[in-house]
Design an enzyme around this catalytic site. Sequence first.
Site, mmCIF file in Angstrom:
data_model
loop_
_atom_site.group_PDB
_atom_site.id
_atom_site.type_symbol
_atom_site.label_atom_id
_atom_site.label_comp_id
_atom_site.label_asym_id
_atom_site.label_seq_id
_atom_site.Cartn_x
_atom_site.Cartn_y
_atom_site.Cartn_z
ATOM 1 N N ASP A 93 -4.756 4.813 3.328
ATOM 2 C CA ASP A 93 -3.420 5.390 3.471
ATOM 3 C C ASP A 93 -3.368 6.366 4.639
ATOM 4 O O ASP A 93 -3.798 7.518 4.530
ATOM 5 C CB ASP A 93 -3.031 6.102 2.175
ATOM 6 C CG ASP A 93 -1.576 6.553 2.169
ATOM 7 O OD1 ASP A 93 -0.862 6.242 3.134
ATOM 8 O OD2 ASP A 93 -1.163 7.215 1.203
ATOM 9 N N ASP A 107 2.225 3.675 8.706
ATOM 10 C CA ASP A 107 1.752 4.065 7.367
ATOM 11 C C ASP A 107 1.104 2.887 6.653
ATOM 12 O O ASP A 107 1.799 2.017 6.132
ATOM 13 C CB ASP A 107 2.928 4.606 6.551
ATOM 14 C CG ASP A 107 2.534 4.996 5.132
ATOM 15 O OD1 ASP A 107 1.329 5.183 4.881
ATOM 16 O OD2 ASP A 107 3.424 5.105 4.278
#
Length: 468
Positions: free
Chosen positions: A94, A293
């Site tokens: 992440d 992201d």
Amino acid sequence: MGGWEVARRGLLITFLLAVAAAIPTASAAASTSNTRRGKASSPPHLLSELPIDAGNRVPGSTIFPIYGDVYPHGLYYVAMTIGDPPKPYFLDVDTGSDLTWLQCDAPCVSCSKGPHPWYKPKRNKLVSCRDPLCAALHSGTVYDPNCDQCDYEVQYEDRGSSIGVLIADAFSLRLTNTTLIRPTLAFGCGYDQQLPTQNAPSPTDGVLGLGTGKVSILSQLSNQGVTKNVLGHCLSGKGGGYLFFGDDLVPSSQMTWAPMYRIGLRNYYSPGPASLYWGNQYLGVRQMEVVFDTGSTFSYFGFQPYQAFLSAIKSDLTKKPLKEEFDPSLPVCWKGKKPFKSVYDVKKYFKTLSLNFVNGKRALLEMPPENYLIITKHGNACLGILNGTEVGLNNLNVIGDISLQDHMVVYDNEKQHIGWVRAACDRLPNADSDDDNGLEVGLSQYGSRGFLTTQEWSSQYNPKTITS
């Protein structure tokens, strides 16, 4: 983000609370209340006071195979060994958040069954509230530096969350020069997780936070001189890929670079505002604030760019042999005369979507149909760019896993720029290669799907093998 079949974690929204739960000593674990604070028998050391195990080293690089895919699993993750003795854990990659955390038996208030037993903390692993990393974790909030333990709470856009306490333990890392190191790094011991789908088994043991903040694993490794503050990933559209820390694997040419851009106080990776194009057609959208992201399976556009993009697609398809079709996987889908087997069956009907970043020199991110379409198990072609306003993103535009596939993406925090180049991500790079793309070592030993079961991982990555 979202509520569709394969949607998962998105951008991080963090707020810190004084969570009233303490890690009990091992002998008292069974009888200690989850809501009682306890004081450590001896205060933990500051991380800044701990010796670095390899001394004054020259920063190196380390690489990890990535497992998973956009569809049907909806995530990419790496395997890491953590603790003493070291044990394997699967961590969701992440770049949209800073804090790394593991599901933690402290004891656990709310945890889901994962691929490995929950991490068991020891009291002497607690990070002091006086530690600079605790202050960084609570940046922008008020907290007591004399508190008993460094608590945290993080919330994600998909309504998932983790509550826990900051601890520090050894991470076993193999550098590309074959050196084995075990730096002590801080991460979250998450003893209270709320997941979008409660009671369902979790495919990972936690999250690998790789944002720009001081508490991220990458920042800690850089501060300890283990690697430079450079991160790269290559997500394969076939499944799998690789992740690396350090700059040894960064191509010396062919990369497209854009300066890092700051969005408010967030620690996001952004190449700055962009204009949107559909093929050669300018869609009338400029100054899109864009974030990369990997914590988001799909990409999300704000209202104006999403509507402009969707209108352009539907206009192009009016004379094509495709019809809109309901599919539970995603909100906008099309069917053909017969079910599609791959995106290559349908890509001729779609154009390349491009982001032109205004702060870069010819910084163009091109997304062909395979970077915004998936073929579902129903044989439909579905749009993997979603309406961000439906999940509260408003003006922020998220470039998620689907649009980053088959690109090597590099986040160079040393030089403060982000780069990308199309690459064969199903091949591991060779750090000693003279090839600018450095894509020489095949991933066949990890399976064609690039996705290992726990048993497969255990047989190939025995902790005794990689930590001895």
